[in-house]
Design an enzyme around this catalytic site. Sequence first.
Site, PDB file in Angstrom:
ATOM      1  N   ASP A  41       0.819  -1.211   0.000  1.00 37.61           N
ATOM      2  CA  ASP A  41       0.000   0.000   0.000  1.00 37.61           C
ATOM      3  C   ASP A  41       0.857   1.268   0.000  1.00 37.61           C
ATOM      4  O   ASP A  41       0.622   2.195  -0.776  1.00 37.61           O
ATOM      5  CB  ASP A  41      -0.919  -0.032   1.231  1.00 37.61           C
ATOM      6  CG  ASP A  41      -2.050   0.979   1.125  1.00 37.61           C
ATOM      7  OD1 ASP A  41      -2.722   0.987   0.087  1.00 37.61           O
ATOM      8  OD2 ASP A  41      -2.244   1.764   2.064  1.00 37.61           O
ATOM      9  N   LYS A 179       8.858   3.218  10.332  1.00 46.03           N
ATOM     10  CA  LYS A 179       8.402   3.004  11.702  1.00 46.03           C
ATOM     11  C   LYS A 179       7.271   1.983  11.718  1.00 46.03           C
ATOM     12  O   LYS A 179       6.659   1.755  10.677  1.00 46.03           O
ATOM     13  CB  LYS A 179       7.994   4.335  12.343  1.00 46.03           C
ATOM     14  CG  LYS A 179       6.568   4.808  12.054  1.00 46.03           C
ATOM     15  CD  LYS A 179       6.241   6.017  12.900  1.00 46.03           C
ATOM     16  CE  LYS A 179       4.820   6.458  12.718  1.00 46.03           C
ATOM     17  NZ  LYS A 179       3.807   5.718  13.451  1.00 46.03           N
ATOM     18  N   GLY A 212       9.594  14.884   6.446  1.00 46.76           N
ATOM     19  CA  GLY A 212       9.539  15.224   5.030  1.00 46.76           C
ATOM     20  C   GLY A 212       8.420  16.191   4.691  1.00 46.76           C
ATOM     21  O   GLY A 212       8.329  16.653   3.551  1.00 46.76           O
ATOM     22  N   LYS A 213       7.554  16.511   5.665  1.00 46.24           N
ATOM     23  CA  LYS A 213       6.511  17.508   5.416  1.00 46.24           C
ATOM     24  C   LYS A 213       7.190  18.850   5.127  1.00 46.24           C
ATOM     25  O   LYS A 213       8.121  19.263   5.836  1.00 46.24           O
ATOM     26  CB  LYS A 213       5.607  17.642   6.639  1.00 46.24           C
ATOM     27  CG  LYS A 213       4.863  16.363   7.037  1.00 46.24           C
ATOM     28  CD  LYS A 213       3.610  16.182   6.241  1.00 46.24           C
ATOM     29  CE  LYS A 213       2.776  15.026   6.772  1.00 46.24           C
ATOM     30  NZ  LYS A 213       1.573  14.788   5.952  1.00 46.24           N
ATOM     31  N   HIS A 272       6.427  11.490  15.585  1.00 47.05           N
ATOM     32  CA  HIS A 272       6.185  12.699  14.792  1.00 47.05           C
ATOM     33  C   HIS A 272       6.304  13.985  15.623  1.00 47.05           C
ATOM     34  O   HIS A 272       7.072  14.894  15.288  1.00 47.05           O
ATOM     35  CB  HIS A 272       4.776  12.661  14.179  1.00 47.05           C
ATOM     36  CG  HIS A 272       4.508  11.479  13.312  1.00 47.05           C
ATOM     37  ND1 HIS A 272       5.482  10.851  12.568  1.00 47.05           N
ATOM     38  CD2 HIS A 272       3.358  10.807  13.048  1.00 47.05           C
ATOM     39  CE1 HIS A 272       4.945   9.849  11.898  1.00 47.05           C
ATOM     40  NE2 HIS A 272       3.661   9.800  12.184  1.00 47.05           N
TER      41      HIS A 272
END
Length: 797
Positions: A41, A179, A212-213, A272
Amino acid sequence: MKRPGVWNMLMAAVCVALLSGLQAQDHPGQVSIILLGATGDLARKYLWQGLFHLYLEEVGKGHHFRFHGTALTSTEQGQEAIAKVLESLSCPGDMASGHCAELKAQFQQLSEYRRLKTPEDYLALSKDIEAQVEHEGLRETGRIFYLSVPPFAYVDIARNINSSCRPGPSAWLRVVLEKPFGHDLHSAQQLAAELGSFFREEEMYRVDHYLGKQVVAQILPFRDQNRAALDGLWNRHHVERVEIVMKETLDAEGRTSFYEEYGVIRDVLQNHLTEVLTLVAMELPVNTSSPEAVLQHKLQAFQALRGLQRHSAVLGQYQAYSGQVRRELQKPDNFHSLTPTFAGILVHIDNLRWEGVPFILMSGKALDERVSYVRILFKNQAFCVQSEKHWVAAQSRCLPRQIIFYIGHGELDSPAVLVSRNLFRPTLPSASWKEVEGQPGLRLFGLPLSDYYAYSPVREQDAYSLLISHIFHCRKDSFVTTENLLASWVFWTPLLDSLAHEVPRFYPGGAENGQLLDFEFSGSHLSFSQLLPEQLVPGPDSAPLPSDFQVLTAKYRDSPLISAWPEELIARLAGDIEAAAVRAVRRFGEFHLALSGGSSPVALFQQLAAGHYSFPWAHTHLWLVDERCVPLWDPESNFQGLQTHLLQHVRVPHYNVHPMPVHRRQRLCAEEDQGAQAYAEEISALVTNGSFDLVLLGMGTDGHTASLFPQSPAGLDGEQLVVLTTSPSSPHQRMSLSLPLINRARKVAVLVMGRMKREIAMLVSRVGHEPKKWPISGVLPDSGQLVWYMDYDAFLG
């Protein structure tokens, strides 16, 4: 005495030699990128697109690439899946369609699928890369292995890469890991030690996709480019508090197995939000372009975090969650989960810059909006004499002063950096960031958008595209190092342990939450603002334990019957399967276990994964009794259920897992594709006499078992080992082991659970051998044992 002519000729020769050496070093090099789990996915949604973006960025700079998509599925099936993904790739909106089509065709030519399952497969891949590089007259620059697979598979894959698929000494190796990286400090240390025995630290890239945002990646550059304005503000004297928030409207439906193990803190806050915290709080290195300096300063920020206490957190759980867990994980009616789906955490940092400043981390499911942001709210001692209607946004110091890193979604619906106009006009790179156009009526954090200097990316880019580019360019500061990972778990594990038996506050979900989850802090204590009457909820010790009940043993259809309450029944069945496995491995060196799909075995899978540490998984082969004719990554796939609830938690060698080949040549269960025959041949080749050591079956309310239905008589007799059948319920097409093959097994266990099975259990107890009416009645091993495992609801009603 030097002679000028000879000296000049000598120097020219030296220069030519040096230039030749440099040219040899600059000889075109090839990078091979191997994507493991290439049909999964994550790969289909993000990773192939990210690899294509990398190719678009680098193709004109002299680099040569090869992309190898790998998985456990057959070559033919994998090629079909990859071809479909590659066809869906997209170019940036500003690229000419003709140029896009040309580059896309090139990328497709450079991409291949291959099965990567055994140590021999890894060795063959390495040799093929070397041969291809030599054939094209290139040198090998390096290899990137992206492990888009469950963490339980990491160690086996790492061992194979290290022993059989490393590049030569002149090329680099980079291994990318997703992760979760452990469940607590101990498990993270264990995983880190195992991986560290195969790879050097500089070779490992642990992905936290939040890094990576685009806005998260801009936090350090923003602080660096605005040092002059921020140096005097970014400290305890001026910052009132920092909020780091990720809110979701979705609940955990369909993911309760994962959520029961991890919960909101492990899922979101430990990784995060903690990574974002360090980017805000760390001391700014002199050179923010140095990955070593950035990572060292992040580690120092971890080390300055004050230890968390029980009173540092508030926990919540949306009201429908326990019901979802009961349905999805086959828990009894009196089961109540203690897993939090909402958490607010108060963090303090013990250093001179941040002493006394509260950092609030908050995340939850089933909340009123989907949004993520970091908000730095500044103190304000100003008093304005004129009334608010006369305040001028760019001048009035009485307006709230804040900097917001708006990560995404929410009312703005795009990434942005916002700075109050009464602070300063920020500097951002003009090539990649632009000012946001005004949106009348839009208010953010109590103020109209016009009260901010607001900037958004010129071109939005997904996190994985950015991270894949950073992997290629060796930007280690965008990833989680072993040292920083363990520092994070040192910080979070004591709190997680202290909250293990805490009953969370229940909330209805969505807008109906109202002020129910609002919280406030005093000193280092966090508490909900709204007091509630004591919740009359079963506590962790109130539910009866399996040991409180006896197991009933009797006969059913002349075969042994074991009946108990669900938890005790599952525990007994799991123990019996483990005992059978140990015996088989001792006698034959391997254990062949065929498992049914559906909801009934879910609790069994979880029991085997969580409580049977001595199970001989390394010598166990797992087969499917039946499969729905859907792609293996589809949520309805039996294999997907097996992977979610068992395979990702135990260490079964990849080559010992045998999914049914229902998806071949881009078709599902087409007769002419001979998937059933292929599975039968695989069974005949690996299972002695086709006799499984143990087959686990269920029983449907119509008397079907496996995917053998009364309305579809295929597979009830005859020579075929594996058959295609038709189910009365969707998806209608199925693949199943035949009744003759099931009856060859050394042991067959039939698991029947739930009150809805009571009627069919009574009926089947009275009927004879009539498999065309009730296929379950045809289950009677030729020379093996049949045992029925039935809970009290099914047996007694």
